[in-house]
Design a protein around this motif. Structure first.
Motif, PDB file in Angstrom:
ATOM      1  N   CYS A 120      -2.985  17.623   3.281  1.00  0.00           N
ATOM      2  CA  CYS A 120      -2.427  17.127   4.539  1.00  0.00           C
ATOM      3  C   CYS A 120      -1.738  15.805   4.273  1.00  0.00           C
ATOM      4  CB  CYS A 120      -3.518  16.922   5.583  1.00  0.00           C
ATOM      5  SG  CYS A 120      -4.267  18.451   6.109  1.00  0.00           S
ATOM      6  N   GLU A 121      -0.468  15.727   4.618  1.00  0.00           N
ATOM      7  CA  GLU A 121       0.278  14.464   4.549  1.00  0.00           C
ATOM      8  C   GLU A 121       0.033  13.779   5.880  1.00  0.00           C
ATOM      9  OE1 GLU A 121       2.627  11.811   5.900  1.00  0.00           O
ATOM     10  OE2 GLU A 121       3.417  13.748   6.522  1.00  0.00           O
ATOM     11  N   ALA A 122      -0.584  12.594   5.849  1.00  0.00           N
ATOM     12  CA  ALA A 122      -0.940  11.908   7.100  1.00  0.00           C
ATOM     13  C   ALA A 122      -0.612  10.412   7.007  1.00  0.00           C
ATOM     14  CB  ALA A 122      -2.423  12.127   7.404  1.00  0.00           C
ATOM     15  N   PHE A 123       0.455  10.098   6.301  1.00  0.00           N
ATOM     16  CA  PHE A 123       0.895   8.705   6.190  1.00  0.00           C
ATOM     17  C   PHE A 123       1.644   8.285   7.446  1.00  0.00           C
ATOM     18  CE2 PHE A 123       1.343   9.807   1.458  1.00  0.00           C
ATOM     19  CZ  PHE A 123       0.069   9.362   1.177  1.00  0.00           C
ATOM     20  N   ASP A 124       1.932   6.978   7.564  1.00  0.00           N
ATOM     21  CA  ASP A 124       2.799   6.552   8.670  1.00  0.00           C
ATOM     22  C   ASP A 124       4.206   6.191   8.190  1.00  0.00           C
ATOM     23  OD1 ASP A 124       2.063   4.237   7.406  1.00  0.00           O
ATOM     24  OD2 ASP A 124       1.188   3.282   9.178  1.00  0.00           O
ATOM     25  N   ASN A 125       4.337   5.827   6.911  1.00  0.00           N
ATOM     26  CA  ASN A 125       5.627   5.406   6.381  1.00  0.00           C
ATOM     27  C   ASN A 125       6.502   6.627   6.007  1.00  0.00           C
ATOM     28  OD1 ASN A 125       7.357   4.925   3.948  1.00  0.00           O
ATOM     29  ND2 ASN A 125       6.890   2.825   4.491  1.00  0.00           N
ATOM     30  N   PRO A 126       7.729   6.691   6.535  1.00  0.00           N
ATOM     31  CA  PRO A 126       8.540   7.897   6.324  1.00  0.00           C
ATOM     32  C   PRO A 126       8.901   8.154   4.854  1.00  0.00           C
ATOM     33  CG  PRO A 126       9.815   6.193   7.472  1.00  0.00           C
ATOM     34  CD  PRO A 126       8.398   5.715   7.420  1.00  0.00           C
ATOM     35  N   GLU A 127       9.080   7.086   4.081  1.00  0.00           N
ATOM     36  CA  GLU A 127       9.402   7.304   2.660  1.00  0.00           C
ATOM     37  C   GLU A 127       8.184   7.846   1.913  1.00  0.00           C
ATOM     38  OE1 GLU A 127      11.292   3.814   0.991  1.00  0.00           O
ATOM     39  OE2 GLU A 127      12.688   3.755   2.685  1.00  0.00           O
ATOM     40  N   ALA A 128       7.013   7.330   2.259  1.00  0.00           N
ATOM     41  CA  ALA A 128       5.782   7.836   1.629  1.00  0.00           C
ATOM     42  C   ALA A 128       5.580   9.306   1.983  1.00  0.00           C
ATOM     43  CB  ALA A 128       4.582   7.013   2.084  1.00  0.00           C
ATOM     44  N   LYS A 129       5.883   9.675   3.220  1.00  0.00           N
ATOM     45  CA  LYS A 129       5.778  11.078   3.650  1.00  0.00           C
ATOM     46  C   LYS A 129       6.690  11.952   2.789  1.00  0.00           C
ATOM     47  CE  LYS A 129       4.837  10.247   8.574  1.00  0.00           C
ATOM     48  NZ  LYS A 129       3.823  11.270   8.862  1.00  0.00           N
TER      49      LYS A 129
END
Lengths: 211, 64
Positions: A120-129
């Motif tokens: 599950c991708e659950a980051f907040d930063n769009p580049e990290a996603k």
């Protein structure tokens, strides 16, 4: 009084059926980022009796997290990995967990996610996603990834959806609502998105691959 | 014609990078599926779009 392990298993089987529970109990899910999405995804999967959770976040609980993340006021300052482990164990005392209090980047992603069936991708930063999704799809050909984009603001809950982009890639959210000074994150809408992600994980485990 | 996120566009011959920049995407925030497979970022410059290609471009927004 904490129930014994066999009582706990029986209760899950009563709700989910023997075959499905066997699949859930033997699945390993990685949750990357333990904020509004990740902490809620982990809660749902812990309650469902998931086999093992790999919990990854470098950050500590902050007072500005409490309005939408599954932490408590007395946990401010603790690492999210450890605080969440504590909260999940209170719900499911037999949950197996692997904690990684680190920042994921391309040097350690493969190693951290090796044991996971579903990520599950659950980051907040769009580049990290974008980085995580690209990495998993390019370099880890057997894994499923369930990502999220667009859940900020007071927009309708009905616009949060799950899309299947390709065989191993699912995307939850409205794909538009970006967090900004004018549009913050509300627990209800973030939880909707997290619930879509957790539900997609359970559907993959059930071999229900269409959305 | 190239199908992008369900819409037919006459961008045959563009490289992936050229298309993304012309459409205003921030390349650091995207993931691209070309004909059902992830297109590695390292290949964006040399991948030329051709008639009949089907693309899904996901552009991530902040929040989580």
């Amino acid at each position: 009084m904490i129930p014994a392990k066999d009582e706990w298993q029986r209760a899950l089987i009563y709700r989910h059926g023997t075959e499905f529970q066997k699949r859930i109990s033997s699945s390993v899910v990685a949750v990357c980022g333990l904020g509004g999405l990740g902490s809620n995804i982990a809660m749902a999967l812990a309650r469902a009796g998931i086999g093992k959770l790999i919990l990854i976040d470098f950050d500590r609980v902050d007072i500005t997290n409490l309005h939408r993340q599954q932490y408590k006021a007395n946990q401010i300052g603790l690492y999210k990995t450890e605080a969440l482990m504590h909260n999940l164990i209170e719900i499911n005392p037999y949950l197996e967990m692997q904690l990684h209090t680190v920042c994921i980047d391309e040097t350690n992603t493969k190693e951290l996610l090796t044991d996971a069936d579903i990520i599950c991708e659950a980051f907040d930063n769009p580049e990290a996603k974008a980085n995580l999704v690209n990495f998993v799809l390019e370099k880890m050909p057997r894994k499923y990834i369930v990502a999220a984009s667009g859940m900020a603001g007071i927009g309708s809950g009905n616009t949060i959806k799950t899309k299947k982009l390709s065989r191993r890639f699912y995307l939850c959210g409205d794909e538009k609502s970006e967090v900004s000074e004018k549009s913050g994150l509300l627990s209800s809408r973030v939880m909707l998105c997290a619930a879509h992600q957790a539900h997609t994980v359970l559907r993959i485990i059930a071999e229900e691959f269409e959305v | 014609m190239v199908k992008i996120n369900g819409e037919q566009l006459g961008i045959d011959g563009y490289s992936m990078t050229e298309y993304l920049l012309s459409a205003g995407y921030d390349i650091k925030r995207v993931a691209v599926e070309l004909n059902g497979n992830i297109l590695p970022k390292a290949d964006y410059d040399e991948t030329l779009l051709k008639d009949g290609d089907s693309l899904e471009v996901v552009s991530f927004v902040g929040g989580g």
